[in-house]
Design an enzyme around this catalytic site. Structure first.
Site, PDB file in Angstrom:
ATOM      1  N   GLU A 184       0.854  -1.196   0.000  1.00  0.00           N
ATOM      2  CA  GLU A 184       0.000   0.000   0.000  1.00  0.00           C
ATOM      3  C   GLU A 184       0.884   1.238   0.000  1.00  0.00           C
ATOM      4  O   GLU A 184       0.445   2.325   0.348  1.00  0.00           O
ATOM      5  CB  GLU A 184      -1.038  -0.005   1.115  1.00  0.00           C
ATOM      6  N   CYS A 198      -3.957  -3.903   4.000  1.00  0.00           N
ATOM      7  CA  CYS A 198      -3.029  -4.898   4.553  1.00  0.00           C
ATOM      8  C   CYS A 198      -3.363  -6.331   4.167  1.00  0.00           C
ATOM      9  O   CYS A 198      -2.570  -7.237   4.418  1.00  0.00           O
ATOM     10  CB  CYS A 198      -3.003  -4.782   6.080  1.00  0.00           C
ATOM     11  N   SER A 257     -11.009   2.043  13.075  1.00  0.00           N
ATOM     12  CA  SER A 257     -10.447   0.909  12.320  1.00  0.00           C
ATOM     13  C   SER A 257     -10.337  -0.325  13.213  1.00  0.00           C
ATOM     14  O   SER A 257     -10.456  -1.455  12.749  1.00  0.00           O
ATOM     15  CB  SER A 257      -9.106   1.270  11.685  1.00  0.00           C
ATOM     16  N   HIS A 297      -3.402 -10.515  11.584  1.00  0.00           N
ATOM     17  CA  HIS A 297      -2.851  -9.234  11.110  1.00  0.00           C
ATOM     18  C   HIS A 297      -2.534  -8.403  12.353  1.00  0.00           C
ATOM     19  O   HIS A 297      -3.389  -8.251  13.233  1.00  0.00           O
ATOM     20  CB  HIS A 297      -3.858  -8.511  10.214  1.00  0.00           C
ATOM     21  N   LYS A 327      -6.978  -7.754  21.621  1.00  0.00           N
ATOM     22  CA  LYS A 327      -8.434  -7.517  21.600  1.00  0.00           C
ATOM     23  C   LYS A 327      -9.138  -8.563  20.731  1.00  0.00           C
ATOM     24  O   LYS A 327     -10.213  -9.051  21.067  1.00  0.00           O
ATOM     25  CB  LYS A 327      -8.734  -6.129  21.022  1.00  0.00           C
ATOM     26  N   SER A 370      -7.885  -2.731   5.823  1.00  0.00           N
ATOM     27  CA  SER A 370      -8.880  -1.667   5.982  1.00  0.00           C
ATOM     28  C   SER A 370      -9.614  -1.464   4.670  1.00  0.00           C
ATOM     29  O   SER A 370      -9.099  -1.764   3.596  1.00  0.00           O
ATOM     30  CB  SER A 370      -8.182  -0.361   6.375  1.00  0.00           C
TER      31      SER A 370
HETATM   32  N1  COA Z   1      -0.389   2.473  30.683  1.00  0.00           N
HETATM   33  C1  COA Z   1      -1.023   1.421  30.129  1.00  0.00           C
HETATM   34  N2  COA Z   1      -1.796   1.505  29.004  1.00  0.00           N
HETATM   35  C2  COA Z   1      -1.909   2.713  28.406  1.00  0.00           C
HETATM   36  C3  COA Z   1      -1.267   3.857  28.932  1.00  0.00           C
HETATM   37  C4  COA Z   1      -0.480   3.706  30.118  1.00  0.00           C
HETATM   38  N3  COA Z   1       0.161   4.727  30.669  1.00  0.00           N
HETATM   39  N4  COA Z   1      -1.571   4.911  28.131  1.00  0.00           N
HETATM   40  C5  COA Z   1      -2.377   4.442  27.157  1.00  0.00           C
HETATM   41  N5  COA Z   1      -2.583   3.121  27.319  1.00  0.00           N
HETATM   42  C6  COA Z   1      -3.380   2.224  26.487  1.00  0.00           C
HETATM   43  C7  COA Z   1      -4.752   2.764  26.174  1.00  0.00           C
HETATM   44  O1  COA Z   1      -5.680   2.487  27.191  1.00  0.00           O
HETATM   45  C8  COA Z   1      -5.054   2.041  24.867  1.00  0.00           C
HETATM   46  O2  COA Z   1      -5.440   0.721  25.144  1.00  0.00           O
HETATM   47  P1  COA Z   1      -7.000   0.268  24.963  1.00  0.00           P
HETATM   48  O3  COA Z   1      -7.309   0.461  23.500  1.00  0.00           O
HETATM   49  O4  COA Z   1      -6.992  -1.159  25.354  1.00  0.00           O
HETATM   50  O5  COA Z   1      -7.786   1.153  25.847  1.00  0.00           O
HETATM   51  C9  COA Z   1      -3.686   1.957  24.193  1.00  0.00           C
HETATM   52  O6  COA Z   1      -2.725   2.123  25.211  1.00  0.00           O
HETATM   53  C10 COA Z   1      -3.453   3.052  23.145  1.00  0.00           C
HETATM   54  O7  COA Z   1      -3.695   4.293  23.742  1.00  0.00           O
HETATM   55  P2  COA Z   1      -4.619   5.381  23.020  1.00  0.00           P
HETATM   56  O8  COA Z   1      -4.755   6.526  23.923  1.00  0.00           O
HETATM   57  O9  COA Z   1      -5.845   4.740  22.478  1.00  0.00           O
HETATM   58  O10 COA Z   1      -3.636   5.749  21.818  1.00  0.00           O
HETATM   59  P3  COA Z   1      -3.894   6.683  20.599  1.00  0.00           P
HETATM   60  O11 COA Z   1      -5.070   7.574  20.758  1.00  0.00           O
HETATM   61  O12 COA Z   1      -2.584   7.309  20.327  1.00  0.00           O
HETATM   62  O13 COA Z   1      -4.291   5.700  19.395  1.00  0.00           O
HETATM   63  C11 COA Z   1      -4.075   3.978  17.779  1.00  0.00           C
HETATM   64  C12 COA Z   1      -3.764   4.403  19.212  1.00  0.00           C
HETATM   65  C13 COA Z   1      -3.649   2.530  17.608  1.00  0.00           C
HETATM   66  C14 COA Z   1      -5.564   4.086  17.492  1.00  0.00           C
HETATM   67  C15 COA Z   1      -3.276   4.913  16.816  1.00  0.00           C
HETATM   68  O14 COA Z   1      -1.907   4.759  17.043  1.00  0.00           O
HETATM   69  C16 COA Z   1      -3.560   4.641  15.347  1.00  0.00           C
HETATM   70  O15 COA Z   1      -4.464   5.216  14.782  1.00  0.00           O
HETATM   71  N6  COA Z   1      -2.747   3.773  14.705  1.00  0.00           N
HETATM   72  C17 COA Z   1      -2.963   3.408  13.311  1.00  0.00           C
HETATM   73  C18 COA Z   1      -3.912   2.261  13.263  1.00  0.00           C
HETATM   74  C19 COA Z   1      -4.070   1.796  11.852  1.00  0.00           C
HETATM   75  O16 COA Z   1      -3.250   2.080  11.004  1.00  0.00           O
HETATM   76  N7  COA Z   1      -5.108   1.039  11.567  1.00  0.00           N
HETATM   77  C20 COA Z   1      -5.279   0.536  10.248  1.00  0.00           C
HETATM   78  C21 COA Z   1      -4.697  -0.790  10.065  1.00  0.00           C
HETATM   79  S1  COA Z   1      -5.484  -2.059  10.965  1.00  0.00           S
END
Ligand code: COA
Length: 445
Positions: free
Chosen positions: A83, A120, A211, A244, A253, A364
């Site tokens: 991609e 992906c 996503s 994946h 999850k 996606s």
């Molecule tokens: N201690 C323990 N866990 C922690 C923490 C800490 N201090 N701080 C955050 N976390 C956990 C959060 O609770 C969350 O877990 P949960 O989803 O089980 O609740 C996780 O860490 C990520 O934190 P979050 O605040 O949700 O991170 P973010 O807002 O930066 O977003 C993604 C994370 C993955 C959504 C983001 O990085 C993203 O968009 N990635 C791209 C995803 C993608 O490309 N998808 C398409 C392909 S499948």
């Protein structure tokens, strides 16, 4: 029935490494535990300035061919899944074949080349194409080279920046393979979604949290579709479950939902009933919200049972060991998870011939696919050839300032002139632009 699957496999890790909890998190003002505990990520791999999807794909393929004594004559088809393509017409497979022709006397003149796109999941779709090509008997005794290669970079400041990565996986698909054979049965879950897309842009527009929901929904549909063909699956019949893996936390999850699904109606559900109760079923509720709330509670209890934790530790966690050190490789991610499982079996001297993996792919946009793979008798000999640990350990560790430079260097909208941080050796490297805007490559001894 024709027995088709993976006869050889190899990978190429981008030559640079960004420590996520140690280097990235402090600069972003984040708690390192977001990476270690939440996302399950310790580092991302990045491409040096002379690396891109072509060099990484060619390097993975070259190593695969050398280690398995293959020549271009053995390959009748080259499909690239990516991609991160930089050309809307000329497929990446032609560039990679051109690279490989620099180091082999023979050429790929009669190999059918193409490029696959569906986020992906296109690496898995390319395996499917190879399966069909071989099973139909059109392959004239040759194998297919399938390459999944990506630079998974996000806009700086985007939430996705936390889950970047770069690398390539090369797989050689044949009849009567040495490593795994593919099941004829597969399940699909597919719907028009806008969770992640790149409409004529280099970096993705992504709604990361959405996503994750779409991933889980399509995965459930694919699993139901798969079971409609195979009948029920017993969780203990799954030796490994590579998913994946955009980041390991996503698999955490997905795995509990898959487990909840497959234990339904088995003796496992009976055995843990005292601890977790009966799994709520929609027909027992008038109110959907109430049902979903009960289901959430059931799942939370289930994920903390010894029985589930043991299943996860043996069958899912081993698939995440490379991913947590390299981040997201988009099309390569599920194939990295498969390699991780095979390395785990190798390191623990396991006897797995004739046992099964359930492989769960996702792209996606959105689609999930599930199929089974059966370990073949030559797997150990082939996996012994890999040097993943060495590749991971030899990466150059980036400072945050260097990371920013490297990111800019790979940003097509920014003109930069950055010195490489590593010296290429025994690998393909980007060698500048040609008269028609094409990229040029050389092999560095
Ligand atoms: N201690 C323990 N866990 C922690 C923490 C800490 N201090 N701080 C955050 N976390 C956990 C959060 O609770 C969350 O877990 P949960 O989803 O089980 O609740 C996780 O860490 C990520 O934190 P979050 O605040 O949700 O991170 P973010 O807002 O930066 O977003 C993604 C994370 C993955 C959504 C983001 O990085 C993203 O968009 N990635 C791209 C995803 C993608 O490309 N998808 C398409 C392909 S499948």
């Amino acid at each position: 029935m024709t027995n088709v699957g993976i006869d050889a496999i190899d990978l190429w890790v981008g030559n640079l490494r960004l420590d996520l909890p140690g280097t990235f998190a402090p600069e972003k003002g984040e708690d390192p535990n977001k990476y270690k505990k939440g996302l399950g990520l310790y580092a991302s791999s990045f491409p040096d300035s002379y690396e891109d999807i072509v060099t990484m794909g060619a390097n993975a393929s070259y190593r695969l061919m050398e280690r398995n004594e293959l020549t271009p004559e053995d390959i009748g088809r080259i499909d690239v899944a990516t991609e991160s393509a930089f050309d809307k017409s000329k497929p990446v497979s032609t560039y990679i074949a051109g690279c490989l022709e620099k180091v082999y006397e023979e050429d790929f003149r009669h190999a059918n080349k193409g490029e696959r796109k569906f986020a992906c999941i296109s690496g898995t779709q390319s395996l499917n194409d190879a399966y069909n090509w071989i099973a139909s008997g059109r392959n004239r005794g040759k194998g297919a080279l399938v390459i999944a290669t990506d630079t998974a970079l996000y806009e700086r400041g985007d939430a996705g920046e936390a889950t970047q990565g770069a690398g390539a996986v090369a797989m050689y698909i044949t009849e009567d393979p040495s490593i795994v054979s593919f099941s004829k049965e597969q399940g699909i879950g597919s719907a028009d979604e806008t969770d992640f897309l790149k409409p004529n842009q280099q970096f993705p527009s992504v709604d990361g949290h959405r996503s994750m929901q779409v991933y889980l929904a399509r995965m459930r549909e694919a699993l139901e579709d798969y079971k409609s063909v195979t009948g029920d699956i017993h969780p203990d019949d799954i030796t490994y479950g590579p998913f994946h893996t955009p980041f390991p936390g996503m698999v955490k999850k997905a795995a509990v939902l898959a487990y909840r699904n497959v234990i339904r109606g088995t003796e496992v559900a009976d055995e843990i009933e005292d601890e977790v109760g009966r799994q709520p079923e929609p027909e027992d509720y008038d109110d959907e919200e109430e049902y979903l709330e009960e289901l959430r509670e059931f799942t939370d209890t289930l994920r903390n049972t010894d029985r589930y934790l043991d299943w996860y530790a043996k069958r899912i966690e081993p698939t995440l060991q490379i991913s947590e050190q390299v981040g997201n490789w988009y099309t390569g991610s599920v194939h990295v998870a498969r390699i991780s499982a095979l390395l785990h079996a190798f390191e623990h001297d396991r006897s797995i011939v004739d046992e099964q993996m359930i492989v769960a792919s996702y792209g996606s946009g959105a689609q999930a696919e599930i199929h089974a793979e059966t370990f073949q008798s030559g797997w150990k000999q082939k996996i012994a050839k890999l040097d993943v640990e060495e590749q991971l350990a030899s990466r150059y560790d980036l400072t945050f300032a260097e990371y920013e430079q490297v990111h800019d260097n790979h940003n097509l909208d920014i003109e930069t002139d950055v010195e490489p941080l590593t010296t290429p050796e025994d690998q393909f490297a980007f060698d500048g632009w040609g008269a028609m805007g094409e990229r040029k490559y050389r092999f560095v001894d």
